[in-house]
Design a protein around this motif. Structure first.
Motif, PDB file in Angstrom:
ATOM      1  N   THR A 117     -27.622  53.111  -7.249  1.00  0.00           N
ATOM      2  CA  THR A 117     -26.780  51.957  -7.591  1.00  0.00           C
ATOM      3  C   THR A 117     -27.241  51.283  -8.884  1.00  0.00           C
ATOM      4  O   THR A 117     -26.496  50.512  -9.478  1.00  0.00           O
ATOM      5  N   PHE A 118     -28.471  51.574  -9.321  1.00  0.00           N
ATOM      6  CA  PHE A 118     -28.939  50.968 -10.567  1.00  0.00           C
ATOM      7  C   PHE A 118     -28.130  51.451 -11.775  1.00  0.00           C
ATOM      8  O   PHE A 118     -28.166  50.848 -12.833  1.00  0.00           O
ATOM      9  N   LEU A 119     -27.420  52.568 -11.604  1.00  0.00           N
ATOM     10  CA  LEU A 119     -26.597  53.039 -12.722  1.00  0.00           C
ATOM     11  C   LEU A 119     -25.145  52.586 -12.570  1.00  0.00           C
ATOM     12  O   LEU A 119     -24.292  52.954 -13.356  1.00  0.00           O
ATOM     13  N   ASN A 120     -24.912  51.760 -11.571  1.00  0.00           N
ATOM     14  CA  ASN A 120     -23.561  51.320 -11.260  1.00  0.00           C
ATOM     15  C   ASN A 120     -23.295  49.956 -11.908  1.00  0.00           C
ATOM     16  O   ASN A 120     -24.094  49.032 -11.754  1.00  0.00           O
ATOM     17  N   ARG A 121     -22.179  49.833 -12.598  1.00  0.00           N
ATOM     18  CA  ARG A 121     -21.893  48.583 -13.328  1.00  0.00           C
ATOM     19  C   ARG A 121     -21.797  47.368 -12.411  1.00  0.00           C
ATOM     20  O   ARG A 121     -21.973  46.235 -12.845  1.00  0.00           O
ATOM     21  N   SER A 122     -21.495  47.605 -11.125  1.00  0.00           N
ATOM     22  CA  SER A 122     -21.350  46.459 -10.219  1.00  0.00           C
ATOM     23  C   SER A 122     -22.712  45.874  -9.844  1.00  0.00           C
ATOM     24  O   SER A 122     -22.792  44.788  -9.299  1.00  0.00           O
TER      25      SER A 122
ATOM     26  N   ILE B  91     -31.771  49.763 -17.260  1.00  0.00           N
ATOM     27  CA  ILE B  91     -31.674  51.218 -17.251  1.00  0.00           C
ATOM     28  C   ILE B  91     -30.398  51.670 -17.962  1.00  0.00           C
ATOM     29  O   ILE B  91     -30.418  52.567 -18.802  1.00  0.00           O
ATOM     30  N   ARG B  92     -29.280  50.995 -17.663  1.00  0.00           N
ATOM     31  CA  ARG B  92     -28.011  51.406 -18.290  1.00  0.00           C
ATOM     32  C   ARG B  92     -28.076  51.243 -19.807  1.00  0.00           C
ATOM     33  O   ARG B  92     -27.619  52.088 -20.562  1.00  0.00           O
ATOM     34  N   GLU B  93     -28.653  50.106 -20.250  1.00  0.00           N
ATOM     35  CA  GLU B  93     -28.736  49.879 -21.697  1.00  0.00           C
ATOM     36  C   GLU B  93     -29.705  50.848 -22.363  1.00  0.00           C
ATOM     37  O   GLU B  93     -29.446  51.364 -23.442  1.00  0.00           O
ATOM     38  N   LEU B  94     -30.841  51.093 -21.684  1.00  0.00           N
ATOM     39  CA  LEU B  94     -31.893  51.919 -22.283  1.00  0.00           C
ATOM     40  C   LEU B  94     -31.437  53.363 -22.484  1.00  0.00           C
ATOM     41  O   LEU B  94     -31.707  53.986 -23.511  1.00  0.00           O
ATOM     42  N   ILE B  95     -30.693  53.882 -21.498  1.00  0.00           N
ATOM     43  CA  ILE B  95     -30.282  55.291 -21.549  1.00  0.00           C
ATOM     44  C   ILE B  95     -29.479  55.592 -22.812  1.00  0.00           C
ATOM     45  O   ILE B  95     -29.601  56.650 -23.406  1.00  0.00           O
TER      46      ILE B  95
END
Ligand SMILES: C[S@@+](CC[C@H](N)C(=O)[O-])C[C@H]1O[C@@H](n2cnc3c(N)ncnc32)[C@H](O)[C@@H]1O
Length: 260
Positions: free
Chosen positions: A192-197, A206-210
């Motif tokens: 869920t850490f990759l989930n926008r919600s 994590i989403r920004e860093l990737i």
């Protein structure tokens, strides 16, 4: 020979418990002790208990998976895995160190916030790490930082230690900046850490860093981290990548991270 423990998972429906509140019972003679899966000091103090509960009963496969993701990522470059100098953040009782040794890596530095983790590593996996520090990555002193930098680590790994009341986003970035530019990074996070919600600090980070100018993503793999106490699979992502540059203060500010 490590002693087998009598353990029992709670019979009640524990669905409403957060992952860091989950517990089991340990029986010793007539006594029955309730231990949370996040009571690491207690788990590590009893030889073989963490391995029996997390690895045998709940079938955790994260150290092996993240080590494999690291191997696969590095194999896409001209670098050799066995030459890496690895910083293992939230090393616990050394399960990841042991996996990395199997992959041929010999230069390893472990860090954990609790002394029981280091004591358990020295007791159960002596010699796996070149050095093992008890440090809180949320409050590193200048001398902690320069001690860690003196190892010139060129790889950061962190397994089952990010988020959920363990290592917060800021502390992960601190570790990211301690390893050298062009260093390798391999870690796992809940799916869920990759989930926008999910708007927790970790999830945002994590989403920004990737997709940032700080990291080249080499491999992203969804897999079963372990089973929950109710027997349901818990899925995580394992990420492998190459650091391009230190994360800047302005990047951190742009995330407006909560202290989770
Ligand atoms: C679930 S355990 C994982 C241990 C090991 N990596 C494994 O895969 O078996 C999480 C570890 O992170 C450590 N930890 C939590 N907060 C920390 C912090 N701020 N700095 C360093 N270590 C921390 C805990 O003490 C614990 O040993």
């Amino acid at each position: 020979m490590v002693k087998r423990h009598r353990i029992q998972f709670p019979p009640v429906n524990v669905h409403e418990l957060d992952q860091d509140e989950v517990y089991f019972y340990l029986f010793e003679g007539d006594s029955k002790e309730k231990i949370r899966l996040h009571d690491y000091d207690r788990l590590f103090a009893i030889p073989g208990l963490y391995e029996q509960v997390v690895y045998e009963r709940l079938k955790c496969q994260s150290p092996a998976t993240v080590a494999e993701v690291l191997r696969y990522s590095v194999s896409q470059s001209h670098q050799r895995l066995n030459e890496l100098r690895v910083l293992d953040l939230g090393a616990g009782n050394g399960m990841m160190g042991e996996e990395l040794k199997k992959q041929g890596i010999s230069r390893l530095v472990g860090v954990d916030i609790i002394p029981e983790a280091r004591a358990a590593t020295e007791r159960d996996r002596p010699g796996v790490y070149d050095a093992y520090y008890v440090m809180d990555f949320c409050n590193l002193t200048a001398s902690d930082r320069s001690e860690l930098e003196s190892w010139s680590c060129d790889c950061l790994v962190s397994v089952a230690a990010l988020g959920f009341g363990d290592i917060p986003a800021q502390a992960f970035l601190e570790a990211f900046n301690i390893i050298g530019t062009d260093g390798w990074v391999a870690f796992n996070v809940k799916e869920t850490f990759l989930n926008r919600s999910d708007d927790s600090g970790f999830s945002q980070l994590i989403r920004e860093l990737i997709f940032s100018e700080y990291l080249d993503l080499y491999h992203l793999q969804r897999y079963r981290h372990r089973f929950s106490i109710e027997g349901e699979p818990l899925y995580y992502f394992a990420l492998g990548g190459k650091k391009i540059a230190d994360v800047s203060a302005s990047f951190v500010e742009s995330l407006s991270l909560p202290a989770d």
